[in-house]
Design a protein around this motif. Structure first.
Motif, PDB file in Angstrom:
ATOM      1  N   UNK A 103      19.189 -11.765  14.669  1.00 43.50           N
ATOM      2  CA  UNK A 103      18.785 -11.872  16.076  1.00 43.50           C
ATOM      3  C   UNK A 103      19.636 -10.959  16.955  1.00 43.50           C
ATOM      4  N   UNK A 104      20.932 -10.887  16.629  1.00 44.75           N
ATOM      5  CA  UNK A 104      21.805  -9.976  17.371  1.00 44.75           C
ATOM      6  C   UNK A 104      21.365  -8.518  17.195  1.00 44.75           C
ATOM      7  N   UNK A 105      21.041  -8.162  15.971  1.00 47.25           N
ATOM      8  CA  UNK A 105      20.612  -6.784  15.712  1.00 47.25           C
ATOM      9  C   UNK A 105      19.310  -6.465  16.436  1.00 47.25           C
ATOM     10  N   UNK A 106      18.420  -7.451  16.557  1.00 47.35           N
ATOM     11  CA  UNK A 106      17.172  -7.233  17.290  1.00 47.35           C
ATOM     12  C   UNK A 106      17.457  -6.885  18.744  1.00 47.35           C
ATOM     13  N   UNK A 107      18.438  -7.548  19.333  1.00 47.10           N
ATOM     14  CA  UNK A 107      18.807  -7.268  20.718  1.00 47.10           C
ATOM     15  C   UNK A 107      19.259  -5.815  20.877  1.00 47.10           C
ATOM     16  N   UNK A 108      20.107  -5.379  19.972  1.00 45.76           N
ATOM     17  CA  UNK A 108      20.604  -4.002  20.068  1.00 45.76           C
ATOM     18  C   UNK A 108      19.510  -2.980  19.740  1.00 45.76           C
ATOM     19  N   UNK A 109      18.548  -3.372  18.910  1.00 46.47           N
ATOM     20  CA  UNK A 109      17.428  -2.477  18.624  1.00 46.47           C
ATOM     21  C   UNK A 109      16.537  -2.309  19.852  1.00 46.47           C
ATOM     22  N   UNK A 110      16.306  -3.399  20.578  1.00 44.73           N
ATOM     23  CA  UNK A 110      15.516  -3.309  21.821  1.00 44.73           C
ATOM     24  C   UNK A 110      16.242  -2.415  22.821  1.00 44.73           C
ATOM     25  N   UNK A 111      17.577  -2.496  22.808  1.00 46.22           N
ATOM     26  CA  UNK A 111      18.359  -1.642  23.714  1.00 46.22           C
ATOM     27  C   UNK A 111      18.269  -0.169  23.336  1.00 46.22           C
ATOM     28  N   UNK A 112      17.816   0.117  22.117  1.00 44.80           N
ATOM     29  CA  UNK A 112      17.614   1.497  21.687  1.00 44.80           C
ATOM     30  C   UNK A 112      16.178   1.970  21.946  1.00 44.80           C
ATOM     31  N   UNK A 113      15.316   1.048  22.286  1.00 50.50           N
ATOM     32  CA  UNK A 113      13.890   1.366  22.480  1.00 50.50           C
ATOM     33  C   UNK A 113      13.660   1.901  23.884  1.00 50.50           C
ATOM     34  N   UNK A 114      12.933   2.985  23.978  1.00 56.00           N
ATOM     35  CA  UNK A 114      12.624   3.572  25.286  1.00 56.00           C
ATOM     36  C   UNK A 114      11.283   3.067  25.789  1.00 56.00           C
ATOM     37  N   UNK A 115      11.015   3.286  27.046  1.00 56.97           N
ATOM     38  CA  UNK A 115       9.742   2.880  27.647  1.00 56.97           C
ATOM     39  C   UNK A 115       8.633   3.774  27.117  1.00 56.97           C
ATOM     40  N   UNK A 116       7.609   3.156  26.525  1.00 54.65           N
ATOM     41  CA  UNK A 116       6.514   3.888  25.891  1.00 54.65           C
ATOM     42  C   UNK A 116       5.228   3.654  26.687  1.00 54.65           C
ATOM     43  N   UNK A 117       4.683   4.719  27.255  1.00 52.25           N
ATOM     44  CA  UNK A 117       3.470   4.585  28.061  1.00 52.25           C
ATOM     45  C   UNK A 117       2.243   4.221  27.236  1.00 52.25           C
ATOM     46  N   UNK A 118       2.312   4.411  25.933  1.00 50.42           N
ATOM     47  CA  UNK A 118       1.168   4.073  25.082  1.00 50.42           C
ATOM     48  C   UNK A 118       1.168   2.609  24.665  1.00 50.42           C
ATOM     49  N   UNK A 119       2.229   1.883  24.985  1.00 52.96           N
ATOM     50  CA  UNK A 119       2.333   0.474  24.639  1.00 52.96           C
ATOM     51  C   UNK A 119       1.938  -0.387  25.830  1.00 52.96           C
ATOM     52  N   UNK A 120       0.858  -1.145  25.666  1.00 46.59           N
ATOM     53  CA  UNK A 120       0.362  -1.982  26.770  1.00 46.59           C
ATOM     54  C   UNK A 120       1.401  -3.015  27.187  1.00 46.59           C
ATOM     55  N   UNK A 121       2.144  -3.559  26.230  1.00 46.85           N
ATOM     56  CA  UNK A 121       3.165  -4.569  26.544  1.00 46.85           C
ATOM     57  C   UNK A 121       4.247  -3.976  27.431  1.00 46.85           C
ATOM     58  N   UNK A 122       4.655  -2.756  27.158  1.00 48.05           N
ATOM     59  CA  UNK A 122       5.678  -2.101  27.974  1.00 48.05           C
ATOM     60  C   UNK A 122       5.219  -1.968  29.426  1.00 48.05           C
ATOM     61  N   UNK A 123       3.976  -1.544  29.591  1.00 47.69           N
ATOM     62  CA  UNK A 123       3.460  -1.351  30.945  1.00 47.69           C
ATOM     63  C   UNK A 123       3.271  -2.688  31.655  1.00 47.69           C
TER      64      UNK A 123
END
Length: 402
Positions: A168-188
């Protein structure tokens, strides 16, 4: 005398070319011959006469006289000449365009309907079910220590995170590495939800534009402000505005950020709070609380809110301005990482006092899983933190908004 000689001339008229047939006629007057041109059967100086076929003939007259006498209309109607091909085509095209204009109906597509709000859990589930393998290779979940620092940390440092919480900790740091993606509906949807909850708007806003500056981003594209925290910066802001208990606090902070003199960029400041929370998690300052609750995401969310609350109260009470932001951020970070348990307790007290503004009102017993059960001994002396904002500063270098 030679016979009549015919001369043909062409002159341009208003609606084309008039064909003039001029003939020389010989008229004897007192033994002299006068040659006068005849135009369409008329000689200059003669008045308009009716011909045998009933059509009107005219002499040379000014345009204004023709308009006054209605002769242009008579020529257009009486002559019964067909319209030119170009004129007919222009008129037909204008008629078709007008009919098309009248038949236009506004079309409401599905894309024009407002994007539904998204909850924090729904957004988190998106990342839990997404392959983040490449991002996981880039994370640094703990500080790398060597030599004496490793031995000292082992003896006197905070406890290590339980093994079952490492994923779960690693998932948090992975999300922190993820950039905003305009092709992802969830991001928008996350981005739209933050904007709507802060501004009260029910309509979607464009992906790019100066309106993002109204909620505290530094430019027309929020993605440029996510350095250092990645998409986790938006996830924390989403948690703040979507949790019913923290939404009033979010709006209070947002209101202060719009103050004439104490203003600051709300979303950029929120991203800085996420950065502080990430540092605390990486330095294992939150491990003890995570182990106690057996969760990482929940503890990190509340620590983020507690840090934002601390900054809000300090900023408001001490009349801070944007010129003080660097020193204030450094002070908040030092205190938060040194006193994580106290920060979380302070948040719990703050929310309970908002929930029950009357101190004499009966409060329900804390239930398992609720915020009341997460903090023990919050009554008494620890409810008041009057000296928090007057801590001595130990500045190392210059701190500033990221």
């Amino acid at each position: 005398m030679e016979g009549d000689s015919g001369v043909t001339a062409h002159t341009e008229g208003l609606n084309g070319v008039f064909h003039h047939e001029c003939k020389e006629t010989e008229e004897l007057t007192n033994g002299h011959s006068n040659h006068k041109p005849v135009m369409n059967g008329l000689m200059p100086g003669h008045s308009v006469k009716e011909h045998g076929n009933g059509s009107s003939v005219l002499k040379s007259l000014p345009i204004s006289a023709l308009k006054q006498n209605g002769l242009l209309q008579s020529l257009a109607v009486g002559g019964k000449q067909p319209k030119t091909e170009r004129e007919s085509a222009d008129v037909e095209q204008a008629r078709e365009e007008w009919e098309a204009l009248e038949s236009i109906q506004p079309v409401v597509s599905e894309e024009s309907s407002p994007t539904p709000l998204i909850s924090f859990n729904e957004a988190l589930q998106h990342f839990q079910t997404t392959d983040l393998g490449e991002l996981l290779k880039k994370i640094q979940p703990t500080i790398r220590r060597t030599g004496l620092a490793t031995f000292t940390h082992f003896l006197f440092g905070p406890p290590r995170l339980h093994r079952e919480l490492l994923e779960e900790r690693d998932l948090v740091f992975a999300i922190a590495q993820c950039s905003l993606d305009n092709s992802q509906a969830v991001h928008l949807r996350v981005l739209q939800t933050i904007y709507k909850r802060l501004t009260g708007s029910k309509l979607d806003c464009p992906r790019f534009g100066t309106h993002w500056e109204n909620v505290g981003f530094q430019g027309t594209d929020p993605a440029t402000d996510l350095r250092g925290t990645g998409f986790l910066g938006l996830m924390h802001a989403l948690y703040l505005v979507m949790d019913p208990e923290t939404l009033p606090l979010a709006r209070d902070i947002f209101k202060l950020s719009q103050h004439p003199t104490q203003n600051f960029p709300f979303c950029v400041m929120s991203i800085n709070m996420t950065c502080i929370a990430l540092h605390a998690l990486r330095e294992e300052a939150l491990s003890k609380e995570c182990n106690r609750r057996q969760q990482v995401v929940g503890v990190l969310n509340e620590f983020y809110v507690a840090t934002f609350l601390h900054l809000y109260q300090l900023w408001k009470s001490q009349q801070k301005t944007i010129s003080d932001s660097g020193f204030v951020l450094k002070e908040v970070e030092l205190f938060a990482k040194k006193n994580p348990k106290q920060m979380l307790r302070r948040l719990d007290v703050f929310l309970r006092e908002r929930r029950y503004p009357d101190p004499t009102a009966q409060r329900p017993s804390p239930c398992l899983g609720g915020r009341g059960a997460r903090s023990e001994g919050t009554r008494g002396k620890e409810m008041h933190f009057t000296g928090v904002c007057e801590l001595p500063l130990n500045m190392e270098g210059e701190a500033r908004l990221i």
